[in-house]
Enzyme design. Structure first.
Site, PDB file in Angstrom:
ATOM      1  N   ASP A  90       4.194  -4.198  -3.131  1.00 42.33           N
ATOM      2  CA  ASP A  90       3.654  -3.874  -1.808  1.00 42.33           C
ATOM      3  C   ASP A  90       2.878  -2.564  -1.901  1.00 42.33           C
ATOM      4  O   ASP A  90       3.343  -1.606  -2.513  1.00 42.33           O
ATOM      5  CB  ASP A  90       4.811  -3.725  -0.811  1.00 42.33           C
ATOM      6  CG  ASP A  90       4.381  -3.807   0.641  1.00 42.33           C
ATOM      7  OD1 ASP A  90       3.326  -3.253   0.976  1.00 42.33           O
ATOM      8  OD2 ASP A  90       5.114  -4.415   1.446  1.00 42.33           O
TER       9      ASP A  90
ATOM     10  N   ARG B  39       1.356  -1.265   1.127  1.00 43.92           N
ATOM     11  CA  ARG B  39       1.030  -0.925   2.516  1.00 43.92           C
ATOM     12  C   ARG B  39       1.372   0.510   2.889  1.00 43.92           C
ATOM     13  O   ARG B  39       0.828   1.045   3.847  1.00 43.92           O
ATOM     14  CB  ARG B  39       1.729  -1.901   3.466  1.00 43.92           C
ATOM     15  CG  ARG B  39       1.070  -3.260   3.500  1.00 43.92           C
ATOM     16  CD  ARG B  39       1.859  -4.238   4.344  1.00 43.92           C
ATOM     17  NE  ARG B  39       3.107  -4.628   3.712  1.00 43.92           N
ATOM     18  CZ  ARG B  39       3.945  -5.520   4.218  1.00 43.92           C
ATOM     19  NH1 ARG B  39       3.665  -6.096   5.373  1.00 43.92           N
ATOM     20  NH2 ARG B  39       5.062  -5.856   3.578  1.00 43.92           N
TER      21      ARG B  39
END
Length: 453
Positions: free
Chosen positions: A364, A366
């Site tokens: 990830d 983000r």
């Protein structure tokens, strides 16, 4: 013949021979117009990798100051290099389309926007969080009030542009109409119409990074941050290295859109409850209804809960972040889909995160650490209902001092069949759920359909 000048105290210039311009009449009324005409007609390239040699310093940016006047304007436009106090430019990734338009001759490179009647459709702020430099580091809290806050500079001919726009709109989704038809929602003629449209206030926000604050948020040195931003963008912004006097960076990444339902006073005062969903972009599901994930069903459920709360006298809030494919991008996401479906044993919940990491090197990207900034911009200190299973989002918000009273997982009946792989993998990884996480045997039994089914 080309000449190149470089130095710590001079602007770098690449000279290309050109015919000289005739002298222009100089007067206070046309001085700015003549200056812009000079820039439009120039045939040399000016590199902004070092401070201007004319002795003029860009206006200071006092991040976290108590007022917009004390903070100073964010000047990222390209019409006056001596006033630029930002690395990068407006519009995020779309700034490159502006460059194409200039190259194609369809856009005047020194066009200055006419901001008449563009002021916010709703008042937002100021709030105490705006005056705390550690609370907001990835957006300009005064970005929507440029016309009023810096009217004097605009009158003098400065090119200062908004980085936030606030408007009103109607949102119409099939899921809202379904909820009305099935009796879960009821049209009230105010928030929700008989036609299934819901009235919202919405805002679009460009990323504006205060580099010292970004570095502190991620517990890295500012020099290390600047170096990696420079190197990992292919050297796109040399000012990150050479202009330590510039502390603000406008990165070429996606921005944020917020949708507010109901009584906006409930965002900041206890007049009613606040429901919030923070949603990261998923084009395949959000727009086209792809059933390999729960993104659109969860988004639609968040909208429904927001409407319910608004009709009870509170407010609902959807924060939509442009972070496609966990900020890995859609190409990487589709490669992962192929890898999941083609691996030995098929698409399995037990290898859901592993396949992403094999392709992308990380699960990830983000970085939810920056996500709470928009909540601070809205003055939020407490969320009654948080429509998310993500511990990363929950923890990022609470670390910033915003209290979350209740968490709302996606209802089981909204999870598409092929998305069971995702949802069970997330439960096993510790995502919030009212159900117990699956054991190893249960997790191994969850499989998605074949790539060619």
């Amino acid at each position: 013949m080309f000449t190149y000048c470089a130095g710590l105290d001079s602007t770098c210039t690449l000279e290309i021979p050109s015919v000289s311009c005739t002298d222009k009449v100089r007067s206070p009324d046309i001085e700015v117009q003549n200056e812009r005409a000079d820039k439009r007609d120039k045939k040399h390239i000016v590199l902004a990798s070092h401070p201007s040699g004319n002795g003029n310093k860009p206006p200071p940016v006092n991040w976290g100051a108590s007022s917009s006047r004390e903070r100073g304007p964010i000047v990222a436009s390209l019409g006056d290099l001596s006033r630029r106090n930002v690395i990068g430019t407006h519009s995020g990734a779309y700034g490159l389309y502006r460059a194409l338009a200039v190259a194609a001759g369809t856009l005047d490179p020194v066009h200055v926007p006419d901001l008449t009647d563009t002021s916010p459709a709703a008042q937002i702020g100021p709030y105490p969080q705006w005056q705390k430099p550690e609370k907001i580091v990835s957006l300009d809290p005064y970005g929507h009030v440029v016309s009023d806050a810096f009217a004097e500079q605009l009158e003098e001919g400065w090119d200062i542009r908004p980085t936030i726009a606030v408007t009103r709109a109607h949102v119409n989704m099939p899921e809202i109409k379904d909820a009305i038809r099935e009796g879960r929602l009821h049209a009230d003629g105010d928030i929700l119409t008989e036609a299934g449209s819901v009235r919202v206030t919405k805002a679009a926000l460009e990323p504006v990074w205060y580099l010292p604050g970004i570095a502190e948020r991620f517990s890295v040195g500012e020099s290390e941050l600047r170096r990696n931003l420079f190197e990992q963008s292919g050297g796109m912004f040399p000012e990150l290295i050479t202009r330590r006097d510039l502390k603000v960076f406008m990165p070429p990444i996606g921005g944020i859109t917020v949708y507010c339902f109901g009584n906006m006073a409930a965002l900041t005062t206890p007049v009613g409850k606040l429901t919030c969903r923070v949603h990261d972009e998923c084009n395949g599901s959000d727009v086209f209804g792809s059933d390999i994930c729960t993104c659109r069903p969860y988004l639609a459920h968040g909208v429904e809960v927001c409407i319910e709360t608004a009709q009870e006298g509170g407010a609902g809030l959807i924060v939509y972040n442009r972070k496609e494919g966990r900020a890995l991008g859609e190409v990487t996401k589709f490669l992962v889909y192929n890898a999941r479906k083609r691996q030995e044993g098929g698409d399995r919940a037990e290898t859901y995160f592993e396949r992403t990491e094999c392709v992308a090197g990380v699960q990830d990207l983000r970085f939810q650490e920056l996500m709470p900034d928009v909540l601070h911009w809205l003055g939020i200190t407490e969320i009654d209902r948080f429509v998310s299973m993500s511990d990363q989002k929950h923890d990022a918000i609470t670390r910033q001092g915003i209290e979350i009273l209740e968490r709302v997982p996606i209802p089981e009946h909204l999870v598409p069949l092929d998305a069971q792989v995702e949802i069970e993998a997330k439960k096993a990884a510790g995502y919030f759920s009212h159900d117990a996480p699956p054991n190893e045997e249960e997790l191994a039994a969850v499989k998605g359909r074949d790539l060619h089914d």
